[in-house]
Write a protein that holds these residues in place. Structure first.
Motif, PDB file in Angstrom:
ATOM      1  N   MET A 194       0.833  -1.168   0.000  1.00  0.00           N
ATOM      2  CA  MET A 194       0.000   0.000   0.000  1.00  0.00           C
ATOM      3  C   MET A 194       0.881   1.235   0.000  1.00  0.00           C
ATOM      4  N   ILE A 195       0.425   2.249  -0.720  1.00  0.00           N
ATOM      5  CA  ILE A 195       1.179   3.492  -0.832  1.00  0.00           C
ATOM      6  C   ILE A 195       0.306   4.628  -0.311  1.00  0.00           C
ATOM      7  N   VAL A 196       0.903   5.477   0.518  1.00  0.00           N
ATOM      8  CA  VAL A 196       0.208   6.638   1.059  1.00  0.00           C
ATOM      9  C   VAL A 196       0.978   7.882   0.615  1.00  0.00           C
ATOM     10  N   VAL A 197       0.257   8.846   0.061  1.00  0.00           N
ATOM     11  CA  VAL A 197       0.861  10.062  -0.458  1.00  0.00           C
ATOM     12  C   VAL A 197       0.265  11.257   0.284  1.00  0.00           C
ATOM     13  N   TYR A 198       1.139  12.091   0.843  1.00  0.00           N
ATOM     14  CA  TYR A 198       0.727  13.268   1.591  1.00  0.00           C
ATOM     15  C   TYR A 198       1.197  14.525   0.868  1.00  0.00           C
TER      16      TYR A 198
ATOM     17  N   GLU B 274       4.939   7.305   1.012  1.00  0.00           N
ATOM     18  CA  GLU B 274       5.295   6.177   1.875  1.00  0.00           C
ATOM     19  C   GLU B 274       4.888   4.897   1.166  1.00  0.00           C
ATOM     20  N   ILE B 275       5.842   4.011   0.976  1.00  0.00           N
ATOM     21  CA  ILE B 275       5.598   2.742   0.299  1.00  0.00           C
ATOM     22  C   ILE B 275       5.690   1.632   1.329  1.00  0.00           C
TER      23      ILE B 275
ATOM     24  N   ALA C  64      16.530   1.375  -7.067  1.00  0.00           N
ATOM     25  CA  ALA C  64      16.065   1.588  -8.445  1.00  0.00           C
ATOM     26  C   ALA C  64      14.640   2.133  -8.453  1.00  0.00           C
ATOM     27  N   LEU C  65      13.800   1.643  -7.549  1.00  0.00           N
ATOM     28  CA  LEU C  65      12.426   2.143  -7.451  1.00  0.00           C
ATOM     29  C   LEU C  65      12.426   3.616  -7.055  1.00  0.00           C
ATOM     30  N   ILE C  66      13.175   3.963  -6.038  1.00  0.00           N
ATOM     31  CA  ILE C  66      13.233   5.356  -5.584  1.00  0.00           C
ATOM     32  C   ILE C  66      13.727   6.266  -6.707  1.00  0.00           C
ATOM     33  N   LYS C  67      14.775   5.869  -7.390  1.00  0.00           N
ATOM     34  CA  LYS C  67      15.324   6.687  -8.471  1.00  0.00           C
ATOM     35  C   LYS C  67      14.349   6.809  -9.633  1.00  0.00           C
ATOM     36  N   ALA C  68      13.646   5.726  -9.951  1.00  0.00           N
ATOM     37  CA  ALA C  68      12.641   5.783 -11.020  1.00  0.00           C
ATOM     38  C   ALA C  68      11.518   6.744 -10.651  1.00  0.00           C
ATOM     39  N   LEU C  69      11.092   6.710  -9.400  1.00  0.00           N
ATOM     40  CA  LEU C  69      10.042   7.622  -8.959  1.00  0.00           C
ATOM     41  C   LEU C  69      10.486   9.076  -9.062  1.00  0.00           C
ATOM     42  N   PHE C  70      11.691   9.395  -8.593  1.00  0.00           N
ATOM     43  CA  PHE C  70      12.197  10.761  -8.708  1.00  0.00           C
ATOM     44  C   PHE C  70      12.186  11.209 -10.173  1.00  0.00           C
TER      45      PHE C  70
ATOM     46  N   THR D 280      13.767  17.636  -5.199  1.00  0.00           N
ATOM     47  CA  THR D 280      13.903  18.336  -3.920  1.00  0.00           C
ATOM     48  C   THR D 280      12.570  18.366  -3.172  1.00  0.00           C
ATOM     49  N   ASP D 281      11.465  18.371  -3.896  1.00  0.00           N
ATOM     50  CA  ASP D 281      10.135  18.439  -3.292  1.00  0.00           C
ATOM     51  C   ASP D 281       9.476  17.077  -3.126  1.00  0.00           C
ATOM     52  N   ILE D 282      10.247  16.015  -3.270  1.00  0.00           N
ATOM     53  CA  ILE D 282       9.702  14.666  -3.104  1.00  0.00           C
ATOM     54  C   ILE D 282      10.480  13.952  -2.012  1.00  0.00           C
ATOM     55  N   GLU D 283       9.761  13.349  -1.098  1.00  0.00           N
ATOM     56  CA  GLU D 283      10.375  12.514  -0.069  1.00  0.00           C
ATOM     57  C   GLU D 283       9.728  11.134  -0.162  1.00  0.00           C
ATOM     58  N   ILE D 284      10.563  10.108  -0.251  1.00  0.00           N
ATOM     59  CA  ILE D 284      10.085   8.739  -0.413  1.00  0.00           C
ATOM     60  C   ILE D 284      10.636   7.889   0.724  1.00  0.00           C
ATOM     61  N   THR D 285       9.768   7.137   1.362  1.00  0.00           N
ATOM     62  CA  THR D 285      10.228   6.158   2.343  1.00  0.00           C
ATOM     63  C   THR D 285       9.617   4.814   1.998  1.00  0.00           C
ATOM     64  N   ILE D 286      10.434   3.783   2.148  1.00  0.00           N
ATOM     65  CA  ILE D 286       9.967   2.413   1.977  1.00  0.00           C
ATOM     66  C   ILE D 286       9.929   1.782   3.355  1.00  0.00           C
ATOM     67  N   LYS D 287       8.756   1.305   3.714  1.00  0.00           N
ATOM     68  CA  LYS D 287       8.567   0.634   4.998  1.00  0.00           C
ATOM     69  C   LYS D 287       8.284  -0.831   4.702  1.00  0.00           C
TER      70      LYS D 287
END
Length: 127
Positions: A1-5, A63-64, A77-83, A95-102
């Motif tokens: 599940m992914i949550v985007v704020y 948040e992933i 690779a996922l984080i870099k693809a998303l950026f 700069t305006d994107i923050e990604i965390t994998i939980k």
């Protein structure tokens, strides 16, 4: 599940496209199937979303949540693809994107009446 704020005025106009971009990256990098999309968007009032002073109102947190098992290289690779894709397709700078994998063990997930370690998934977790 992914949550985007994000701030509602910034996030709401992009929700559908952002969901497409995120899921495209999940399919491409992790091999998730087309129908395996579980995204939650949390648009916040500007006075409910505090962010670093060197970010703009477009600041977006992703948040992933996933079962553990992916290799470090796969997660990077996922984080870099998303950026890259979010910047190119939505003009939101990294700069305006923050990604965390939980990650949680499979036995900590519950869906379809079973736990994740009991599920027969149609995609690989250990990639």
């Amino acid at each position: 599940m992914i949550v985007v704020y994000g701030i509602a005025a910034q996030l709401n106009p992009h929700k559908a496209r952002l969901s497409e971009v995120i899921h495209g990256c999940m399919m491409e990098v992790l091999g998730l199937p087309e129908g395996k999309r579980a995204h939650r968007f949390v648009p916040l009032a500007a006075d409910d979303f505090y962010y670093p002073s060197d970010r703009s109102p477009a600041y977006t947190v992703i948040e992933i949540n996933m079962m553990e098992g992916r290799q470090v290289e796969t997660k990077k690779a996922l984080i870099k693809a998303l950026f890259q894709r979010i910047e190119s397709e939505l003009a939101i700078t990294p700069t305006d994107i923050e990604i965390t994998i939980k990650e949680q063990p499979a036995h900590c997930w519950g869906f379809r009446g079973i736990t994740g370690d009991e599920a027969q998934l149609n995609y690989a977790v250990h990639v």
